[in-house]
Design a protein around this motif. Structure first.
Motif, short mmCIF file in Angstrom:
data_model
loop_
_atom_site.label_atom_id
_atom_site.label_comp_id
_atom_site.label_asym_id
_atom_site.label_seq_id
_atom_site.Cartn_x
_atom_site.Cartn_y
_atom_site.Cartn_z
N THR A 43 0.82 -1.19 0.00
CA THR A 43 0.00 0.00 0.00
C THR A 43 0.86 1.25 0.00
OG1 THR A 43 -1.79 1.12 1.20
CG2 THR A 43 -0.20 -0.08 2.52
N ILE A 90 -2.79 -1.58 -3.00
CA ILE A 90 -3.62 -0.39 -2.79
C ILE A 90 -2.79 0.82 -3.16
CG2 ILE A 90 -4.93 0.98 -1.13
CD1 ILE A 90 -5.04 -1.58 0.65
N ASP A 115 -3.57 8.25 -3.21
CA ASP A 115 -4.75 9.04 -3.55
C ASP A 115 -4.86 9.33 -5.04
OD1 ASP A 115 -2.59 10.78 -3.53
OD2 ASP A 115 -3.66 12.40 -2.51
N THR A 125 -15.71 6.40 -4.05
CA THR A 125 -14.31 6.61 -3.71
C THR A 125 -14.13 6.53 -2.20
OG1 THR A 125 -14.07 8.07 -5.61
CG2 THR A 125 -12.38 8.23 -3.91
N THR A 156 -10.93 6.56 1.00
CA THR A 156 -9.52 6.86 1.24
C THR A 156 -8.75 5.55 1.18
OG1 THR A 156 -9.63 6.57 3.64
CG2 THR A 156 -10.11 8.78 2.78
N HIS A 157 -7.47 5.63 0.78
CA HIS A 157 -6.70 4.39 0.71
C HIS A 157 -6.48 3.80 2.10
CE1 HIS A 157 -3.81 7.76 0.54
NE2 HIS A 157 -2.95 6.99 1.12
N GLN A 158 -6.55 4.63 3.15
CA GLN A 158 -6.44 4.10 4.51
C GLN A 158 -7.67 3.26 4.85
OE1 GLN A 158 -6.04 7.43 3.81
NE2 GLN A 158 -4.07 8.06 4.61
N VAL A 185 -9.62 1.77 2.69
CA VAL A 185 -9.61 0.59 1.84
C VAL A 185 -8.78 -0.52 2.48
CG1 VAL A 185 -8.81 -0.31 -0.39
CG2 VAL A 185 -10.12 1.80 -0.30
N ARG A 186 -7.69 -0.16 3.14
CA ARG A 186 -6.87 -1.18 3.80
C ARG A 186 -7.70 -1.93 4.84
NH1 ARG A 186 -1.10 -0.16 6.71
NH2 ARG A 186 -1.09 1.52 5.18
#
Length: 159
Positions: free
Chosen positions: A7, A107, A110, A131, A133-135, A137-138
């Motif tokens: 990620t 992942i 942004d 959409t 946040t990638h945080q 999504v983790r």
């Protein structure tokens, strides 16, 4: 099976770190898990399209260099395939039965993932057309991996 999550960026919020740690602990009996955080490119707020592409490519190169040879790669991509939890569990089980020893889930940051990462992926997976946040999504990804393990072991939790 060794599941690696690669990620871009670190988790900054404690509530997410705590939840992620909980799912890492829950997954311990089912599989070997590792999470590798790739450094985000430093940049300003307003970027041209060309600079965005350069940043994605740099992050993508770091991601690709961290993927072990022979890994089955799943890229988290908003334009990817959506699947149910049961279908995701079935895919994981198929990989295990086929003797796949390394699954890498990627992942992006942004700005998303570079074309090179997306091309290399065996599967592009989308959780939603929305959409996140990638945080976040983790955390969602870890929960879905845990759910898949429970489904594949016929253990309660799924519903």
């Amino acid at each position: 099976m060794h599941v690696r999550i690669i990620t871009v960026g670190k988790i900054k919020e404690r509530y997410l770190s705590d939840a992620i740690a909980e799912y890492e602990k829950r997954l311990t009996p089912y599989l070997k898990l590792s999470i590798l955080e790739i450094t985000e490119e430093k940049r300003g707020v307003h970027l041209s399209g060309g600079l965005e592409q350069i940043i994605k490519n740099r992050e993508g190169n770091r991601i690709l260099s961290a993927i072990p040879d022979g890994s089955y790669i799943i890229a988290l991509d908003i334009h990817g395939k959506q699947m149910s939890s049961e279908a995701f569990a079935a895919r994981i089980q198929e990989l295990q039965l086929a003797g796949t020893s390394s699954v890498v889930l990627v992942i992006g940051g942004d700005l998303g993932l570079s074309d090179d990462v997306l091309i290399r992926a065996s599967l592009r997976l989308s959780f939603s057309p929305m959409t996140f946040t990638h945080q976040m999504v983790r955390l969602i990804l870890l929960e879905q991996i845990y759910r898949a393990c429970k489904i594949n072991c016929n253990e309660p939790y799924h519903k």
